[in-house]
Design a protein around this motif. Sequence first.
Motif, PDB file in Angstrom:
ATOM      1  N   ALA A  94       0.855  -1.153  -0.026  1.00 38.99           N
ATOM      2  CA  ALA A  94      -0.127  -0.267  -0.018  1.00 38.99           C
ATOM      3  C   ALA A  94       0.845   1.214  -0.112  1.00 38.99           C
ATOM      4  CB  ALA A  94      -0.848   0.051   1.210  1.00 38.99           C
ATOM      5  N   TYR A  95       1.920   0.973   0.523  1.00 49.17           N
ATOM      6  CA  TYR A  95       2.888   2.378   0.606  1.00 49.17           C
ATOM      7  C   TYR A  95       3.063   2.765  -0.933  1.00 49.17           C
ATOM      8  CZ  TYR A  95       6.654   5.359   2.561  1.00 49.17           C
ATOM      9  OH  TYR A  95       7.386   6.456   3.022  1.00 49.17           O
ATOM     10  N   LEU A  96       3.858   1.849  -1.683  1.00 51.96           N
ATOM     11  CA  LEU A  96       4.102   2.079  -2.932  1.00 51.96           C
ATOM     12  C   LEU A  96       3.062   2.530  -3.658  1.00 51.96           C
ATOM     13  CD1 LEU A  96       6.688  -1.153  -4.020  1.00 51.96           C
ATOM     14  CD2 LEU A  96       7.237   1.226  -3.210  1.00 51.96           C
ATOM     15  N   ALA A  97       1.627   1.804  -3.534  1.00 51.72           N
ATOM     16  CA  ALA A  97       0.722   2.272  -4.241  1.00 51.72           C
ATOM     17  C   ALA A  97       0.419   3.767  -3.967  1.00 51.72           C
ATOM     18  CB  ALA A  97      -0.460   1.410  -4.147  1.00 51.72           C
ATOM     19  N   PHE A  98       0.574   3.996  -2.679  1.00 50.29           N
ATOM     20  CA  PHE A  98       0.144   5.643  -2.403  1.00 50.29           C
ATOM     21  C   PHE A  98       0.925   6.424  -3.266  1.00 50.29           C
ATOM     22  CE2 PHE A  98       1.101   9.180  -0.077  1.00 50.29           C
ATOM     23  CZ  PHE A  98      -0.317   9.894   0.148  1.00 50.29           C
ATOM     24  N   ALA A  99       2.480   6.123  -3.046  1.00 48.58           N
ATOM     25  CA  ALA A  99       3.459   7.207  -3.573  1.00 48.58           C
ATOM     26  C   ALA A  99       3.285   7.195  -5.260  1.00 48.58           C
ATOM     27  CB  ALA A  99       4.760   6.577  -3.325  1.00 48.58           C
ATOM     28  N   ARG A 100       2.851   6.287  -5.704  1.00 47.83           N
ATOM     29  CA  ARG A 100       2.600   6.261  -7.229  1.00 47.83           C
ATOM     30  C   ARG A 100       1.285   7.019  -7.706  1.00 47.83           C
ATOM     31  NH1 ARG A 100       4.327   0.213  -8.881  1.00 47.83           N
ATOM     32  NH2 ARG A 100       6.473   0.733  -9.658  1.00 47.83           N
ATOM     33  N   ARG A 101       0.295   6.695  -6.752  1.00 42.50           N
ATOM     34  CA  ARG A 101      -1.048   7.245  -7.150  1.00 42.50           C
ATOM     35  C   ARG A 101      -1.148   8.731  -6.661  1.00 42.50           C
ATOM     36  NH1 ARG A 101      -6.942   4.683  -5.321  1.00 42.50           N
ATOM     37  NH2 ARG A 101      -8.257   6.193  -6.569  1.00 42.50           N
ATOM     38  N   PHE A 102      -0.584   9.187  -5.749  1.00 35.78           N
ATOM     39  CA  PHE A 102      -0.753  10.539  -4.920  1.00 35.78           C
ATOM     40  C   PHE A 102       0.722  11.285  -4.972  1.00 35.78           C
ATOM     41  CE2 PHE A 102      -4.148   7.970  -3.507  1.00 35.78           C
ATOM     42  CZ  PHE A 102      -5.231   8.573  -3.725  1.00 35.78           C
ATOM     43  N   PRO A 103       1.320  11.563  -6.103  1.00 33.92           N
ATOM     44  CA  PRO A 103       2.783  11.936  -6.167  1.00 33.92           C
ATOM     45  C   PRO A 103       2.753  13.222  -5.345  1.00 33.92           C
ATOM     46  CG  PRO A 103       1.922  11.836  -8.318  1.00 33.92           C
ATOM     47  CD  PRO A 103       0.962  11.200  -7.590  1.00 33.92           C
ATOM     48  N   GLY A 104       1.824  14.178  -5.530  1.00 41.84           N
ATOM     49  CA  GLY A 104       1.833  15.649  -5.023  1.00 41.84           C
ATOM     50  C   GLY A 104       1.548  15.516  -3.629  1.00 41.84           C
ATOM     51  N   HIS A 105       0.803  14.835  -2.986  1.00 42.86           N
ATOM     52  CA  HIS A 105       0.650  14.571  -1.568  1.00 42.86           C
ATOM     53  C   HIS A 105       1.901  13.904  -1.017  1.00 42.86           C
ATOM     54  CE1 HIS A 105      -3.857  14.567  -2.658  1.00 42.86           C
ATOM     55  NE2 HIS A 105      -3.706  15.312  -1.485  1.00 42.86           N
ATOM     56  N   TYR A 106       2.499  12.968  -1.797  1.00 44.59           N
ATOM     57  CA  TYR A 106       3.644  12.293  -1.082  1.00 44.59           C
ATOM     58  C   TYR A 106       4.652  13.122  -1.105  1.00 44.59           C
ATOM     59  CZ  TYR A 106       7.689   8.920  -0.710  1.00 44.59           C
ATOM     60  OH  TYR A 106       8.705   8.390  -0.570  1.00 44.59           O
ATOM     61  N   VAL A 107       4.989  14.218  -1.883  1.00 42.50           N
ATOM     62  CA  VAL A 107       6.244  15.154  -1.636  1.00 42.50           C
ATOM     63  C   VAL A 107       5.885  16.072  -0.924  1.00 42.50           C
ATOM     64  CG1 VAL A 107       7.150  16.993  -2.843  1.00 42.50           C
ATOM     65  CG2 VAL A 107       6.710  14.698  -4.296  1.00 42.50           C
ATOM     66  N   ALA A 108       4.472  16.542  -0.561  1.00 37.68           N
ATOM     67  CA  ALA A 108       4.154  17.460   0.506  1.00 37.68           C
ATOM     68  C   ALA A 108       4.424  16.992   1.917  1.00 37.68           C
ATOM     69  CB  ALA A 108       2.742  17.755   0.149  1.00 37.68           C
ATOM     70  N   MET A 109       4.168  15.459   2.009  1.00 36.91           N
ATOM     71  CA  MET A 109       4.294  14.920   3.227  1.00 36.91           C
ATOM     72  C   MET A 109       5.889  14.693   3.681  1.00 36.91           C
ATOM     73  SD  MET A 109       1.486  12.016   2.366  1.00 36.91           S
ATOM     74  CE  MET A 109       1.862  10.631   3.491  1.00 36.91           C
ATOM     75  N   PHE A 110       6.599  14.284   2.721  1.00 39.13           N
ATOM     76  CA  PHE A 110       8.131  13.613   2.955  1.00 39.13           C
ATOM     77  C   PHE A 110       8.907  14.390   2.567  1.00 39.13           C
ATOM     78  CE2 PHE A 110       5.065   9.712   3.107  1.00 39.13           C
ATOM     79  CZ  PHE A 110       5.408   9.699   4.408  1.00 39.13           C
ATOM     80  N   GLU A 111       8.891  15.491   1.423  1.00 35.31           N
ATOM     81  CA  GLU A 111       9.878  16.089   0.757  1.00 35.31           C
ATOM     82  C   GLU A 111       9.636  17.798   0.975  1.00 35.31           C
ATOM     83  OE1 GLU A 111      10.719  14.636  -3.184  1.00 35.31           O
ATOM     84  OE2 GLU A 111      10.450  12.337  -2.479  1.00 35.31           O
ATOM     85  N   SER A 112       8.900  18.030   1.517  1.00 32.64           N
ATOM     86  CA  SER A 112       8.593  19.640   1.439  1.00 32.64           C
ATOM     87  C   SER A 112       9.560  20.295   2.866  1.00 32.64           C
ATOM     88  CB  SER A 112       7.208  19.817   1.658  1.00 32.64           C
ATOM     89  OG  SER A 112       6.529  19.458   2.776  1.00 32.64           O
ATOM     90  N   GLY A 113       9.847  19.726   3.780  1.00 32.59           N
ATOM     91  CA  GLY A 113      10.479  19.873   4.919  1.00 32.59           C
ATOM     92  C   GLY A 113       9.337  20.430   5.974  1.00 32.59           C
ATOM     93  N   ILE A 114       8.254  20.183   5.691  1.00 31.27           N
ATOM     94  CA  ILE A 114       7.045  20.474   6.723  1.00 31.27           C
ATOM     95  C   ILE A 114       7.209  19.460   7.765  1.00 31.27           C
ATOM     96  CG2 ILE A 114       4.512  20.713   7.041  1.00 31.27           C
ATOM     97  CD1 ILE A 114       5.579  22.973   5.510  1.00 31.27           C
ATOM     98  N   SER A 115       7.232  20.032   8.901  1.00 30.09           N
ATOM     99  CA  SER A 115       7.220  19.169  10.285  1.00 30.09           C
ATOM    100  C   SER A 115       5.792  18.669  10.378  1.00 30.09           C
ATOM    101  CB  SER A 115       7.735  19.994  11.277  1.00 30.09           C
ATOM    102  OG  SER A 115       7.624  19.116  12.433  1.00 30.09           O
ATOM    103  N   ILE A 116       5.728  17.399  10.658  1.00 26.40           N
ATOM    104  CA  ILE A 116       4.564  16.733  11.218  1.00 26.40           C
ATOM    105  C   ILE A 116       3.866  17.464  12.464  1.00 26.40           C
ATOM    106  CG2 ILE A 116       4.786  14.692  10.106  1.00 26.40           C
ATOM    107  CD1 ILE A 116       5.338  13.231  12.746  1.00 26.40           C
ATOM    108  N   GLN A 117       4.974  18.007  13.396  1.00 24.77           N
ATOM    109  CA  GLN A 117       4.637  18.844  14.436  1.00 24.77           C
ATOM    110  C   GLN A 117       4.063  19.995  14.288  1.00 24.77           C
ATOM    111  OE1 GLN A 117       4.962  17.152  17.122  1.00 24.77           O
ATOM    112  NE2 GLN A 117       5.936  15.313  16.487  1.00 24.77           N
ATOM    113  N   ARG A 118       3.904  20.529  12.905  1.00 22.05           N
ATOM    114  CA  ARG A 118       3.434  21.911  12.796  1.00 22.05           C
ATOM    115  C   ARG A 118       2.007  22.234  13.340  1.00 22.05           C
ATOM    116  NH1 ARG A 118       4.947  25.767   8.996  1.00 22.05           N
ATOM    117  NH2 ARG A 118       3.090  27.295   8.489  1.00 22.05           N
ATOM    118  N   ASN A 119       1.280  21.381  13.196  1.00 26.16           N
ATOM    119  CA  ASN A 119       0.002  21.685  14.230  1.00 26.16           C
ATOM    120  C   ASN A 119      -0.529  20.334  14.567  1.00 26.16           C
ATOM    121  OD1 ASN A 119      -2.003  20.393  12.063  1.00 26.16           O
ATOM    122  ND2 ASN A 119      -1.160  22.116  10.544  1.00 26.16           N
ATOM    123  N   PRO A 120      -1.605  20.427  15.315  1.00 25.58           N
ATOM    124  CA  PRO A 120      -2.163  19.154  16.194  1.00 25.58           C
ATOM    125  C   PRO A 120      -2.807  18.229  14.943  1.00 25.58           C
ATOM    126  CG  PRO A 120      -2.784  20.873  17.672  1.00 25.58           C
ATOM    127  CD  PRO A 120      -2.181  21.493  16.197  1.00 25.58           C
TER     128      PRO A 120
END
Length: 205
Positions: A94-120
């Motif tokens: 499912a991890y691979l499938a997500f990265a392929r199907r939602f590339p914009g979301h994937y980059v926003a999540m893992f490559e944008s430098g946005i911390s998951i601690q940014r907001n609750p």
Amino acid sequence: MAKRGYHHGNLREALVAACLKLIEEKGPTGFTLSEAAREAGVTPAAVYRHFEGREELIAEAAKQGYEIFADLMEHAYEKGGPSALASFEAVGRAYLAFARRFPGHYVAMFESGISIQRNPALNAVATRALGVLERAAADLAANIPADRRPPPQMFAAHIWAMSHGVVELFARGSPGTRSPFPPEDLLETGIGVYLRGLGLLPPDQ
């Protein structure tokens, strides 16, 4: 004539969609808030009704990505049976499938430098996604004697890192990273080596 975002009555979602499109085309740092506004069909000033700046817009895209990601992981975990091993392997796929199907979301999540601690809200949904993998790891690790059983968080982190590495190197078509093997095969065999090391698979499988 009303701007497109206002006419549709959902400017916030129009801006997130514009952000995702621009991320796919230019990367998370390759566009301005004005470009996102133009893509959504509104003035730059209108963006500030919903977002303080580009980072907050990308953080919202990341949050929505984690929501999709967590849902996909949960579905894979619940439907991957009949065994704990099958469910665990389904989560990896499912991890691979997500990265392929939602590339914009994937980059926003893992490559944008946005911390998951940014907001609750972002932290909560990211924690939910990782929790699915930890749950699958805990179910599988229950078959290991207690004195040799790794903590579920460590087990999950190893598989997460392996999955992420396969995605980054081979599943997203990055230049110069061609592999003679399909990414799914690389991940499956890599997980197999890891699970054999833990004694969860016999040596001859």
